[in-house]
Structure formats: structure tokens, C-alpha cells
Design a protein around this motif. Structure first.
Motif, PDB file in Angstrom:
ATOM      1  N   VAL A 134       3.730   8.768  -0.185  1.00  0.00           N
ATOM      2  CA  VAL A 134       4.526   7.796   0.573  1.00  0.00           C
ATOM      3  C   VAL A 134       4.410   6.416  -0.070  1.00  0.00           C
ATOM      4  O   VAL A 134       3.305   5.966  -0.426  1.00  0.00           O
ATOM      5  N   ASP A 135       5.543   5.760  -0.213  1.00  0.00           N
ATOM      6  CA  ASP A 135       5.617   4.418  -0.778  1.00  0.00           C
ATOM      7  C   ASP A 135       4.836   3.443   0.102  1.00  0.00           C
ATOM      8  O   ASP A 135       5.164   3.240   1.272  1.00  0.00           O
ATOM      9  N   PHE A 136       3.805   2.808  -0.450  1.00  0.00           N
ATOM     10  CA  PHE A 136       3.000   1.889   0.343  1.00  0.00           C
ATOM     11  C   PHE A 136       3.835   0.729   0.885  1.00  0.00           C
ATOM     12  O   PHE A 136       3.557   0.196   1.964  1.00  0.00           O
ATOM     13  N   ASP A 137       4.869   0.309   0.135  1.00  0.00           N
ATOM     14  CA  ASP A 137       5.677  -0.837   0.549  1.00  0.00           C
ATOM     15  C   ASP A 137       6.713  -0.509   1.612  1.00  0.00           C
ATOM     16  O   ASP A 137       7.361  -1.415   2.139  1.00  0.00           O
ATOM     17  N   ALA A 138       6.890   0.764   1.947  1.00  0.00           N
ATOM     18  CA  ALA A 138       7.936   1.137   2.903  1.00  0.00           C
ATOM     19  C   ALA A 138       7.524   0.903   4.360  1.00  0.00           C
ATOM     20  O   ALA A 138       8.249   0.236   5.107  1.00  0.00           O
TER      21      ALA A 138
END
Length: 277
Positions: free
Chosen positions: A134-138
């Protein structure tokens, strides 16, 4: 023949790597819990120097849908030379959407708000079967146990060591002295250059706060300082994370842009992502 550890690390950058962590990992979009896992992994795609969280699909509390037409979020440069031995790596600035291994791009729903397109990725690897990265920035917020995580997931093999010193450090911009200190704190951070953090009282140049900020997963949120002739020439941590409390209000200068003399020896300027254009 003995192997230099830095060279060994650089060689491993080309592979898909993972490491289990025992911590409970959660992520939210607003008040909506997106995932909750006690079986998380840290995953580094090939070339990545910073890991992302991966969790079992069953620990995702919302919907995942294939999104093969989405090219992914990219908001920075490609590979840059900051890895061990000068290896070129993909940093967090590149963006999650630049994938360096085979896999499926997924969209993560948020239960009402706009879906997070391309925010998840399922690598095609048998050791990671059943997991999504999972994209940490999302998401808006991440936590390990009950403490927030900022910047990106912490690498368990990355160290940040601060050591008080009596070495004589002088920082110059041409012929102008910006700082002169015999009580620096030296910060040794894995794969990164040594940084010299100086007491504000030893900074003789007038510096003023800029609007620039950055976040370090290990040290916290940095505020940047400019001189009369250079923007963002230094930075400081007014309220660092607990592990970096020793750096509170100390000032570090970019030695890529300035001359830093240590015990009478001027350090050679290095080329890093923080060098002048």
C-alpha cells in the motif's frame, strides 16, 4: 575475501526484498479505517531504498479493485545516486506508481470519498502471495501500535546515530563564515553523508525561516532556513521525534552547497539529490 557490508547492501538493491514485522499496523482515510494487520511485512521493490507496508488481503477493511489502466502516481525523479557505494536508487520522491517488478495495480476504496487510484500493488512473487503493498502517501494516517508513523515506514536496518563531539567545524559560503563551532553533534545515518548539527549560538550568519518543510521518518519534521544569499541553506528540527530529541533546535547546513571545514580540513563537496542544480 571479506565483503564490505555497504557493497553487499548495494548488490541487494536489485532484488525484491521483504521483512516481517511484529507490530500492529493500521491506516486511515479520514475516520475510515482502511487496514488493520498484525501480520504486516515491509517490502522493497527492486531499486527502492525505502520500504512500504504490505498486509494480507484479508486485513484490508475496504474494497480492492484491479486498475490496469492506471499508470500510477509519479511525482518526482527516477533513480538517483544515493545508495551504498553510489548505487542509483528509487527514493520516496519518485512516487509509489513507479513499479520495478511484475504485479497488478489496484485501487483502494475509501467508503465514500474519492477512491485511492493505484494506491495498492500486488507483486507477482510466491513469497508475497496473498499480500498487497500500500502506498504510504495514499492514506491520511498510519500507525504502528498506537503511535503515528510519518514520512515512510522505518527500515529496521537503517540507523540514525547522533554523537556529541568536540571537533572544530567551520561552515563558509565563499569567504563568509556562517558558523563556527567546537561542540557539534555529528549524525551518522545509514547510506547518507555525515551531517554536522550545530548550536544556534555558534551560527554567526543571520538566517531566517523559509516556507520549506520536509519529513524524516526517523527524525521528524524539519524546518528550513535561508541566508541573505542562499535559499534553504540549512535546516533544524524544532520538535523532533523522541529518538532524535538530541537534535532539538540544532542547525545543520548543506555541505553539498557550502564549504565545511572539520579540524582544519575542508571536506570535498559531494553530489547528492540535495546539491545545487
Amino acid at each position: 575475501m571479506a565483503i564490505r557490508v555497504g557493497d553487499h547492501l548495494a548488490a541487494s538493491l536489485t532484488g525484491l526484498r521483504h521483512e516481517p514485522i511484529a507490530r500492529r499496523v493500521r491506516a486511515w482515510s479520514g475516520d475510515r479505517l482502511l487496514l488493520d494487520s498484525t501480520h504486516a511485512l515491509l517490502v522493497w521493490e527492486p531499486g527502492r531504498v525505502v520500504p512500504q507496508y504490505a498486509v494480507p488481503v484479508d486485513d484490508v477493511r475496504t474494497h480492492l479493485t484491479p486498475d490496469p489502466g492506471f499508470s500510477g502516481r509519479r511525482h518526482g525523479p527516477g533513480a538517483v545516486p544515493v545508495g551504498p557505494g553510489g548505487a542509483e536508487v528509487l527514493t520516496p520522491a519518485t512516487g509509489f506508481g513507479v513499479h520495478s517488478c511484475a504485479g497488478a495495480v489496484l485501487t483502494l476504496s475509501t467508503g465514500g470519498a474519492e477512491p485511492l487510484r493505484g494506491a495498492a500493488f500486488r507483486p507477482e512473487d510466491p513469497d508475497l502471495a496473498g499480500y498487497v503493498v500500500v502506498d504510504f502517501d495514499a492514506p491520511d494516517r498510519w500507525a504502528e501500535e498506537d503511535e503515528d508513523v510519518v514520512g515512510h515506514p522505518r527500515d529496521p536496518y537503517h540507523r540514525v546515530d547522533a554523537r556529541r563531539s568536540s571537533r572544530h567545524v567551520v561552515v563558509r559560503d565563499g569567504d563568509r563564515v556562517l558558523a563556527d563551532s567546537r561542540r557539534p553533534t555529528l549524525v551518522f545515518e545509514t547510506t547518507l553523508p555525515v551531517r554536522y548539527y550545530l548550536p544556534r549560538e555558534d551560527v554567526v550568519a543571520e538566517l531566517h525561516a523559509s516556507d520549506t518543510v520536509s519529513t524524516c521518518a526517523y527524525k521528524g519534521r524539519a524546518a528550513y532556513l535561508s541566508s541573505a544569499t542562499r535559499a534553504d541553506v540549512a535546516w533544524t528540527y524544532p520538535a523532533p521525534l523522541p529518538d532524535a530529541a538530541q537534535l532539538t533546535d540544532l542547525v545543520a547546513f548543506f555541505d553539498e552547497r557550502l564549504d565545511v571545514e572539520v579540524d582544519g580540513v575542508v571536506a570535498q563537496r559531494r553530489t547528492t539529490p540535495w546539491s545545487d542544480a
